[in-house]
Structures are given as structure tokens and as C-alpha cells.
Motif scaffolding. Structure first.
Motif, PDB file in Angstrom:
ATOM      1  N   ARG A   1       0.790  -1.234   0.000  1.00 36.07           N
ATOM      2  CA  ARG A   1       0.000   0.000   0.000  1.00 36.07           C
ATOM      3  C   ARG A   1       0.819   1.279   0.000  1.00 36.07           C
ATOM      4  O   ARG A   1       0.235   2.366  -0.176  1.00 36.07           O
ATOM      5  N   LEU A   2       2.118   1.171   0.186  1.00 32.33           N
ATOM      6  CA  LEU A   2       2.920   2.359   0.450  1.00 32.33           C
ATOM      7  C   LEU A   2       4.118   2.473  -0.479  1.00 32.33           C
ATOM      8  O   LEU A   2       4.608   1.479  -1.026  1.00 32.33           O
ATOM      9  N   LEU A   3       4.597   3.698  -0.616  1.00 29.07           N
ATOM     10  CA  LEU A   3       5.832   3.992  -1.319  1.00 29.07           C
ATOM     11  C   LEU A   3       6.755   4.727  -0.354  1.00 29.07           C
ATOM     12  O   LEU A   3       6.397   5.781   0.178  1.00 29.07           O
ATOM     13  N   LEU A   4       7.918   4.153  -0.096  1.00 27.60           N
ATOM     14  CA  LEU A   4       8.966   4.810   0.685  1.00 27.60           C
ATOM     15  C   LEU A   4       9.914   5.414  -0.336  1.00 27.60           C
ATOM     16  O   LEU A   4      10.543   4.692  -1.110  1.00 27.60           O
ATOM     17  N   ARG A   5      10.018   6.728  -0.356  1.00 25.25           N
ATOM     18  CA  ARG A   5      10.676   7.402  -1.472  1.00 25.25           C
ATOM     19  C   ARG A   5      11.563   8.545  -0.998  1.00 25.25           C
ATOM     20  O   ARG A   5      11.521   8.953   0.174  1.00 25.25           O
ATOM     21  N   PRO A   6      12.362   9.088  -1.947  1.00 26.34           N
ATOM     22  CA  PRO A   6      13.153  10.277  -1.599  1.00 26.34           C
ATOM     23  C   PRO A   6      12.257  11.465  -1.260  1.00 26.34           C
ATOM     24  O   PRO A   6      11.117  11.567  -1.735  1.00 26.34           O
ATOM     25  N   TRP A   7      12.813  12.352  -0.472  1.00 25.19           N
ATOM     26  CA  TRP A   7      12.103  13.590  -0.132  1.00 25.19           C
ATOM     27  C   TRP A   7      12.105  14.546  -1.313  1.00 25.19           C
ATOM     28  O   TRP A   7      13.055  14.589  -2.092  1.00 25.19           O
ATOM     29  N   ARG A   8      11.043  15.334  -1.427  1.00 26.38           N
ATOM     30  CA  ARG A   8      10.909  16.346  -2.460  1.00 26.38           C
ATOM     31  C   ARG A   8      10.709  17.718  -1.819  1.00 26.38           C
ATOM     32  O   ARG A   8      10.270  17.811  -0.668  1.00 26.38           O
TER      33      ARG A   8
END
Length: 201
Positions: A27-34
């Protein structure tokens, strides 16, 4: 120079702040900060309910400084705190990952597991889902013998979450957090541990 950095931020609003991998869960995306995460992050960490187990809330300037330190940590170490997105629900629901432990904190371990979700996203199982991904990635990419988590004794939801992850309570490691004033009900902290071999794959 500070002015030049601000111009760079304004001209590249959606570029990642640092090169990071992404992790996906059901259910989730762990991603770089924007750059576009700055405002919702500041709103989240200024919310007294979200921050009820911390001894302070953050101003926008404090939140921005925290994010700058967080992205610098990831760039320096190759691990750190991801922004957590729930596609179709919200672009930023919180953050999760592994972090070095501040020198003044009397916990002896290589890294700590950290997570914070905004109050509107509690109760959906997002925190353990994201934390499992962060733990698995950390143990897979780095030679950590163990990972610890710690929180105030009063934080029953986080303690329950650490138990769900399979982390084990270490009663002998409890401590008074040096950043929290003496007399505060939040000062006493408990420690949970996960050995490398105990991390579910």
C-alpha cells in the motif's frame, strides 16, 4: 550561499533532495524527499496530536532544518529516513527508516528504527508496513548486527508497533532521555531490539 540554495529549491520544486532508492509495499511507497514535502511535513510536525509523545512541536523553520539534516544523513550514510506516501490516499503521510543514534543518547546499538505518521493516518497499519520494509532493506544492504527502537514509556502505540514487528523489550536498557527536561512524564524511555537473524524476509 543561502540565497543560491533558495533559488535552486524554487527552480526545481519536484526534484528529489538527495539520491535515494525507493521501497514499495502493498500500500505504500517509501521514497526520496521532495521540495513539495516541506509544507505538509511542517504541518504534520506542528500538530500537537501527531507530536503528543515528543516534548516539542516544530516551527516551519525547525521542520525545514530537520529535513535538511535528514537528507544529508541519507547522502552521507546510504540509509536514513524515507518520506512515506500512500498512493491514492496522500502524497505524504509521514516518514520511516533507520538512523544513527545521537551520541548523547545512552543506547548502545548501530542504528535505530524511526517512524512518525501524521495523526490522520493512524490506525490503518501503515506504520508497521513501512517499518518492516525499512528493516528488511537495512539488514539486506548493511551488516548491522541489530537495530533498536526506543520511545517514551507512555507511548503505548509505538511500543505495540515494535512488538508487532518482532522487536524484543530490553528492560535493562531503559533510560532518561537527555533532551527532555527532568520531571517531564515523557523523559523515561524504553528500548526494543531486533537481532539481524530475527528480521522477517
Amino acid at each position: 550561499p543561502p540565497g543560491k540554495a533558495l533559488l535552486w529549491r524554487a527552480s526545481l520544486p519536484e526534484r528529489s533532495l538527495v539520491a535515494m532508492s525507493e521501497l514499495r509495499t502493498p500500500r505504500l511507497l517509501l521514497r526520496p524527499w521532495r521540495e513539495s514535502d516541506r509544507a505538509p511535513l511542517a504541518a504534520m510536525t506542528a500538530d500537537p496530536l501527531t507530536m503528543r509523545y515528543f516534548h516539542v512541536t516544530r516551527t516551519r523553520a525547525q521542520s525545514d532544518a530537520w529535513l535538511d539534516r535528514t537528507t544529508a544523513h541519507f547522502a552521507a550514510h546510504g540509509y536514513g529516513l524515507w518520506a512515506v506516501e500512500a498512493p491514492g490516499v496522500a502524497g505524504l503521510i509521514g516518514f520511516v527508516g533507520l538512523s544513527t543514534i545521537p551520541e548523547r543518547v545512552p543506547v548502545h546499538a548501530p542504528v535505530e528504527l524511526v517512524w512518525t505518521l501524521g495523526a490522520p493516518f493512524w490506525g490503518h497499519g501503515y506504520a508497521p508496513e513501512a517499518a518492516r520494509a525499512a528493516l528488511a532493506d537495512g539488514f539486506a544492504r548493511f551488516d548491522f548486527p541489530e537495530v533498536v527502537g526506543y520511545t517514551t514509556t507512555m507511548n503505548a502505540p509505538s511500543r505495540r508497533g515494535m512488538r508487532k514487528l518482532g522487536m524484543r523489550f530490553d528492560p535493562m536498557a531503559s533510560f532518561d532521555h537527555p533532551a527532555i527536561p527532568a520531571g517531564s512524564v515523557l523523559r523515561r524511555h524504553v528500548v526494543y531490539r531486533m537481532a539481524r537473524g530475527d528480521c522477517p524476509r
